[in-house]
Design an enzyme around this catalytic site. Structure first.
Site, PDB file in Angstrom:
ATOM      1  CG  PHE A  44      50.771 -18.147  28.911  1.00 53.72           C
ATOM      2  CD1 PHE A  44      51.670 -19.192  28.803  1.00 53.72           C
ATOM      3  CD2 PHE A  44      50.624 -17.278  27.843  1.00 53.72           C
ATOM      4  CE1 PHE A  44      52.421 -19.373  27.636  1.00 53.72           C
ATOM      5  CE2 PHE A  44      51.358 -17.441  26.680  1.00 53.72           C
ATOM      6  CZ  PHE A  44      52.250 -18.505  26.577  1.00 53.72           C
ATOM      7  CG  ASP A  79      63.798 -15.850  19.394  1.00 49.28           C
ATOM      8  OD1 ASP A  79      63.437 -14.935  18.613  1.00 49.28           O
ATOM      9  OD2 ASP A  79      63.026 -16.380  20.207  1.00 49.28           O
ATOM     10  CE1 TYR A 102      49.854 -23.212  -3.177  1.00 48.81           C
ATOM     11  CE2 TYR A 102      51.930 -24.005  -4.110  1.00 48.81           C
ATOM     12  CZ  TYR A 102      50.928 -24.098  -3.159  1.00 48.81           C
ATOM     13  OH  TYR A 102      50.990 -25.055  -2.187  1.00 48.81           O
ATOM     14  CE  LYS A 128      56.716 -11.121  19.332  1.00 44.68           C
ATOM     15  NZ  LYS A 128      56.145 -12.398  18.891  1.00 44.68           N
ATOM     16  NE  ARG A 140      54.732 -14.026  29.334  1.00 48.89           N
ATOM     17  CZ  ARG A 140      54.463 -14.617  28.175  1.00 48.89           C
ATOM     18  NH1 ARG A 140      55.066 -14.249  27.066  1.00 48.89           N
ATOM     19  NH2 ARG A 140      53.595 -15.591  28.098  1.00 48.89           N
ATOM     20  CG  PHE A 158      59.385 -16.852  24.094  1.00 49.87           C
ATOM     21  CD1 PHE A 158      59.003 -15.775  24.884  1.00 49.87           C
ATOM     22  CD2 PHE A 158      58.492 -17.318  23.137  1.00 49.87           C
ATOM     23  CE1 PHE A 158      57.763 -15.170  24.710  1.00 49.87           C
ATOM     24  CE2 PHE A 158      57.255 -16.713  22.959  1.00 49.87           C
ATOM     25  CZ  PHE A 158      56.892 -15.631  23.747  1.00 49.87           C
ATOM     26  CB  THR A 159      55.905 -19.455  26.306  1.00 54.93           C
ATOM     27  OG1 THR A 159      55.704 -18.480  25.269  1.00 54.93           O
ATOM     28  CG2 THR A 159      55.895 -18.759  27.665  1.00 54.93           C
TER      29      THR A 159
END
Ligand code: F0G
Length: 463
Positions: A454, A220, A77, A263, A387, A129-130
């Site tokens: 979306f 980011d 943990y 990614k 997009r 970005f969303t």
């Protein structure tokens, strides 16, 4: 000894050890499936998809080493050894001293936005970005787009369409004052612009600008390795640097990072918030225990942290990234040669179809990009993502639909998953739709969720 001759092909630096079998479907099957999914490719069952180019997020193939790392998970943990391995790897490759693991990118965005943004603040970024913008708004901030104008033009060939426009930044500061700007958010290989990179020169200038105004830079870094590859290929004086060196240099120019590890570093789940400031780290540690988990695992299992640490080292290999972007460019070139309107230059993670030019008979209010994703799926079994206006959502104050300049369909390539023949099939499918483009109908919304619409919105064709 003669200098090693550089291979001309982008061929992959791996071979395939295990395969995943796919279900094949007919045109009629797919027509039925898209109707049931409300013409939203997010609502399709993955089993009904042949080539899944919805996203490169969490869909990449892990290496044998990453899988071996999964067996080395320390699921304690607190204080798991995999956490320390991950933290040290992040410092080594990305330069950031402190790491807080999160379940994925938006977990990091949430914590950061809650800590740093006060109601009434403005958060500039090189396009939105969303999920990033939504978290900024939910913390009471207002996103301000400061990307160069070329980024909004799908035909502009400028090699660094992710660059920041300093005139826009200066204007914002004189309008609202630097103390209303908690940070500037810079994405590497800007997703919504078509996977377009920012240059090192622009980033260095931004560092200087931010130092003068005492504003930190949040990075980011979801696709930083792809950005570094473009810098290596395109920016003066960078061709002799390795992708790993450029990645490190980019990160060193920034203060804080949010990462969707699904990614670049090729894990199926995971992310982190990283930084150099000890006080900020303390605050993040306090927040992460509320929303994600203890600060030494955040939202991740020990085994997943291990696979991520290994994935980071693989993601910055020159041969890997050349093959990764090479495959995207192969698909893009094939489409462009056939006259398919795409965003240029071709991006790092995806080929973006320009739906406004592809379907000129459908007005933007009838969501041409959404209609195109459905048509490509029915034609070929290839799943893509909208997009454009659907993703852009509505203005939080007026409730009006945003009508972005870019109305795009993203064919996103997972890393190390599909073959060159899959790319050929994808291109064929898109070209087939182009040949009968006038038959594609616009869509109207039949169900709309309140945020990030979306993902779950439903549509029907306008007869
Ligand atoms: N930032 C960028 C640039 C992204 O592309 C994403 C996710 C996130 C943040 C959020 O990370 O999904 O791990 O919570 N992009 C995915 C995509 C969903 O398909 O482009 P997340």
């Amino acid at each position: 000894m003669a200098k090693e001759q550089k291979r001309k092909s982008w061929a992959e630096p791996f071979r395939i050890k295990m395969v995943e079998l796919l279900k094949m479907t007919s045109y009629e099957d797919r027509q039925k499936a898209i109707e049931e999914a409300g013409y939203n490719t997010f609502l399709l069952r993955a089993d009904d998809v042949y080539i899944d180019l919805l996203t490169d997020s969490g869909t990449s193939a892990m290496s044998d080493r990453q899988w071996a790392g999964m067996m080395m998970g320390d699921e304690a943990y607190a204080g798991s050894r995999n956490f320390y391995h991950l933290r040290d790897t992040i410092e080594q490759y990305y330069s950031y001293k402190y790491t807080v693991p999160t379940h994925q990118g938006r977990g990091a965005e949430h914590i950061l936005s809650q800590i740093m943004i006060n109601p009434g603040d403005y958060v500039p970024g090189n396009m939105y970005f969303t999920t990033t913008r939504l978290h900024q708004e939910m913390a009471g901030g207002t996103f301000v787009d400061v990307i160069i104008d070329q980024a909004h033009d799908p035909n502009d060939l400028y090699p660094f369409k992710g660059n920041v426009d300093f005139e826009k930044l200066d204007k914002l500061v004189s309008r609202v004052g630097a103390d209303k700007i908690p940070y500037i958010c810079i994405a590497t290989c800007v997703n919504m612009a078509g996977g377009q990179p920012i240059s090192l020169a622009n980033l260095r200038q931004l560092r200087q600008w931010c130092d003068e105004h005492k504003i930190p830079i949040v990075h980011d870094m979801t696709r930083v390795a792809e950005n570094a590859y473009f810098i290596q290929q395109r920016e003066e004086g960078c061709s002799d640097k390795s992708v790993a060196q450029i990645v490190h240099e980019i990160c060193s120019l920034t203060d804080i990072a949010t990462m969707s590890a699904k990614k670049d570093p090729m894990v199926n789940i995971g992310g982190f918030l990283a930084m150099n400031d000890a006080d900020l780290y303390q605050k993040a540690c306090n927040m992460v225990v509320i929303y994600e988990g203890l600060h030494t695992y955040g939202g991740m299992a020990g085994r997943d942290m291990e696979a991520l640490a290994i994935g980071i080292t693989e993601s910055v290999h020159d041969d890997h990234i050349r093959a990764r972007v090479g495959q995207v460019e192969y698909l893009g070139d094939k489409l462009a040669e056939a006259g398919v309107p795409i965003v240029k230059p071709i991006g790092g993670h995806a080929v973006f179809l320009d739906a406004k030019r592809f379907l000129p008979h459908i007005p933007q209010e009838q969501f041409p990009a959404q209609a195109l994703t459905a048509a490509v799926y029915v034609q070929s079994g290839v799943r893509s993502m909208e997009r454009g206006a659907v993703s852009a959502g509505r203005d939080k104050n007026t409730g009006e639909n945003y009508m972005p300049k870019l109305e795009l369909v993203r064919l996103t390539l997972p890393r190390r998953v599909y073959t060159q023949a899959h790319m050929d099939v994808t291109a064929e499918g898109v070209i087939d739709v182009l040949e009968k483009a006038e038959q594609v109908k616009g869509l109207r919304i039949t169900y709309e969720p309140e945020v990030l619409r979306f993902f779950q919105a439903r549509f029907e064709p306008i007869e």
